[in-house]
Design an enzyme around this catalytic site. Structure first.
Site, PDB file in Angstrom:
ATOM      1  N   HIS A 146       0.850  -1.189   0.000  1.00 30.42           N
ATOM      2  CA  HIS A 146       0.000   0.000   0.000  1.00 30.42           C
ATOM      3  C   HIS A 146       0.885   1.239   0.000  1.00 30.42           C
ATOM      4  CE1 HIS A 146      -3.556   2.373   0.594  1.00 30.42           C
ATOM      5  NE2 HIS A 146      -3.067   2.917   1.692  1.00 30.42           N
ATOM      6  N   GLY A 168       2.535   5.125   4.559  1.00 27.27           N
ATOM      7  CA  GLY A 168       2.057   5.771   5.777  1.00 27.27           C
ATOM      8  C   GLY A 168       0.678   5.271   6.137  1.00 27.27           C
ATOM      9  N   ASP A 169       0.191   5.698   7.305  1.00 26.86           N
ATOM     10  CA  ASP A 169      -1.128   5.281   7.752  1.00 26.86           C
ATOM     11  C   ASP A 169      -2.207   5.812   6.818  1.00 26.86           C
ATOM     12  OD1 ASP A 169       0.070   4.053   9.905  1.00 26.86           O
ATOM     13  OD2 ASP A 169      -0.154   5.799  11.222  1.00 26.86           O
ATOM     14  N   SER A 170      -3.356   5.143   6.814  1.00 23.57           N
ATOM     15  CA  SER A 170      -4.477   5.573   5.984  1.00 23.57           C
ATOM     16  C   SER A 170      -4.917   6.975   6.386  1.00 23.57           C
ATOM     17  CB  SER A 170      -5.643   4.586   6.139  1.00 23.57           C
ATOM     18  OG  SER A 170      -6.737   4.976   5.353  1.00 23.57           O
ATOM     19  N   GLY A 171      -5.107   7.846   5.392  1.00 23.75           N
ATOM     20  CA  GLY A 171      -5.560   9.206   5.655  1.00 23.75           C
ATOM     21  C   GLY A 171      -4.451  10.186   5.975  1.00 23.75           C
ATOM     22  N   ILE A 172      -3.195   9.748   5.925  1.00 28.05           N
ATOM     23  CA  ILE A 172      -2.070  10.625   6.274  1.00 28.05           C
ATOM     24  C   ILE A 172      -1.779  11.651   5.177  1.00 28.05           C
ATOM     25  CG2 ILE A 172      -0.206   9.236   5.281  1.00 28.05           C
ATOM     26  CD1 ILE A 172      -0.091  10.839   8.764  1.00 28.05           C
ATOM     27  N   GLY A 173      -2.254  11.358   3.945  1.00 29.32           N
ATOM     28  CA  GLY A 173      -2.049  12.301   2.846  1.00 29.32           C
ATOM     29  C   GLY A 173      -1.071  11.836   1.784  1.00 29.32           C
ATOM     30  N   LYS A 174      -0.973  10.522   1.600  1.00 28.11           N
ATOM     31  CA  LYS A 174      -0.030   9.983   0.607  1.00 28.11           C
ATOM     32  C   LYS A 174      -0.421  10.399  -0.815  1.00 28.11           C
ATOM     33  CE  LYS A 174      -0.793   5.783   2.003  1.00 28.11           C
ATOM     34  NZ  LYS A 174      -1.662   6.090   3.158  1.00 28.11           N
ATOM     35  N   SER A 175      -1.691  10.204  -1.154  1.00 27.27           N
ATOM     36  CA  SER A 175      -2.143  10.526  -2.510  1.00 27.27           C
ATOM     37  C   SER A 175      -2.079  12.024  -2.775  1.00 27.27           C
ATOM     38  CB  SER A 175      -3.569  10.007  -2.727  1.00 27.27           C
ATOM     39  OG  SER A 175      -3.614   8.603  -2.636  1.00 27.27           O
ATOM     40  N   ASP A 180      -2.093   3.936  -4.426  1.00 27.68           N
ATOM     41  CA  ASP A 180      -2.875   3.016  -3.591  1.00 27.68           C
ATOM     42  C   ASP A 180      -2.258   1.618  -3.523  1.00 27.68           C
ATOM     43  OD1 ASP A 180      -5.084   2.550  -1.842  1.00 27.68           O
ATOM     44  OD2 ASP A 180      -6.020   1.389  -3.443  1.00 27.68           O
ATOM     45  N   GLU A 214      -6.492   8.627  -6.322  1.00 23.08           N
ATOM     46  CA  GLU A 214      -7.724   8.917  -5.581  1.00 23.08           C
ATOM     47  C   GLU A 214      -7.452   9.978  -4.520  1.00 23.08           C
ATOM     48  OE1 GLU A 214     -10.653   7.209  -2.179  1.00 23.08           O
ATOM     49  OE2 GLU A 214      -8.977   5.970  -2.852  1.00 23.08           O
ATOM     50  N   ARG A 218      17.191  13.402  13.226  1.00 23.03           N
ATOM     51  CA  ARG A 218      17.468  14.784  12.829  1.00 23.03           C
ATOM     52  C   ARG A 218      18.801  14.926  12.101  1.00 23.03           C
ATOM     53  NH1 ARG A 218      15.673  18.906  17.536  1.00 23.03           N
ATOM     54  NH2 ARG A 218      16.061  20.310  15.770  1.00 23.03           N
TER      55      ARG A 218
END
Length: 312
Positions: A139, A154-161, A178, A203, A244
């Protein structure tokens, strides 16, 4: 099991069909290995692998032509078995009549190429290796950034797309969104491509599915890419320590091949696409021998040494 049709090989390598009924071009190829029959032409068929594509170059062709016609036909009939996908004659060499006769009787496609045998063998092996390799679906979003394949996870909804779309607007290319199908091209190289149903699509929550090629043009998409760097996006946490200096080596392993992975904290006000661009360029710089972390470490060590001398 993955397979490739003979007609797909013909199209990819631009081979000429000397003999091949439509149903013969639908034969499946299930192995990336290629056989250049040598001892088989002398009648030695122990360990013969008929399920492979049979490739004939100048040496094989010359020996074949030197044989009497009836012996040539008998040897070819033994070589051409039902499980043989196809026979390819390189260098544009003339296919002898006995080969055509044996191919018609055994129902095997005969193909030719003007390419040199070694070059044709390399191209064919590379193509079959990539097509027949086992895929692992992950994913994420795969982008081509400055010519380097970067896998954004990254986690779902993190803003990858959304990050991928911003990178497209900044001139980079989308490979897959996706679902990314990844395979090992060799022992050290990962390659990624989109699922066919998701090709060129991205998406965006609240907007829907976007056809990147239609909106941004053919230069905004790429059908496949090497995967060289993984970026993991995660929510910023004040209680968590993030790297860092860039000296915490982390890896992502897929299909037995490991690539470097960095973690980027996401919070309001951070332009993640710019950060990922910088990460990609920094990785490339390290590959070229320019390591900013090492440079900082050397400067720090030098400064400490000078201070110790002054305070002595």
């Amino acid at each position: 099991m993955m397979s490739v049709l003979v007609k797909e090989v013909i199209e990819k390598l631009r081979l000429d069909i000397v003999y091949g009924e439509p149903e013969l071009l639908e034969k499946e190829i299930n192995t990336a290995d290629i056989t250049r029959p040598g001892l088989e032409m002398t009648g030695y068929f122990d360990y013969y692998t008929p399920e492979r594509i049979q490739l004939l170059g100048m040496k094989e062709w010359s020996y074949l032509i030197s044989m009497p016609s009836n012996s040539r036909y008998e040897v070819l009939k033994k070589m051409f078995l039902p499980e043989t996908p196809a026979v390819i004659v390189a260098r544009g060499l003339v296919v002898p009549e006995e080969m055509l006769k044996a191919a018609r009787e055994c129902k095997i496609a005969i193909l030719t190429s003007r390419a040199a045998t070694s070059r044709l063998s390399g191209e064919l092996s590379s193509y079959l290796d990539s097509r027949l390799a086992e895929r692992t679906s992950v994913h994420g979003v795969l982008m081509d950034i400055y010519g380097m394949g970067v896998l954004i996870q990254g986690d779902s909804g993190i803003g990858k797309s959304e990050t991928g779309l911003e990178l497209v607007k900044r001139g980079h290319r989308l490979v897959a969104d996706d679902r990314v199908d990844i395979f090992a091209k060799d022992e050290i190289t990962l390659w990624g491509e989109p699922a066919e149903i998701l090709k060129h699509l991205i998406e965006i929550r609240g907007v829907g599915i976007i056809d990147v090629m239609s909106l941004y043009g053919a230069s905004a998409v790429k059908d496949s890419s090497q995967v060289q760097l993984a970026v993991y996006l995660e929510n910023y946490d004040t209680h968590k320590t993030f790297d860092r200096l860039g000296n915490n080596a982390e890896e992502l392993e897929v299909s037995g091949v490991a690539i470097p992975r960095i973690r980027i904290p996401v919070k309001t006000g951070r332009n993640i696409s710019v950060v990922i661009e910088a990460a990609a360029m920094n990785y490339r710089a390290k590959e070229m021998g320019f390591d900013a972390t090492r440079l900082f470490d050397e400067r720090l060590t030098s400064l400490i040494a000078r201070n110790e001398v002054q305070n002595a």
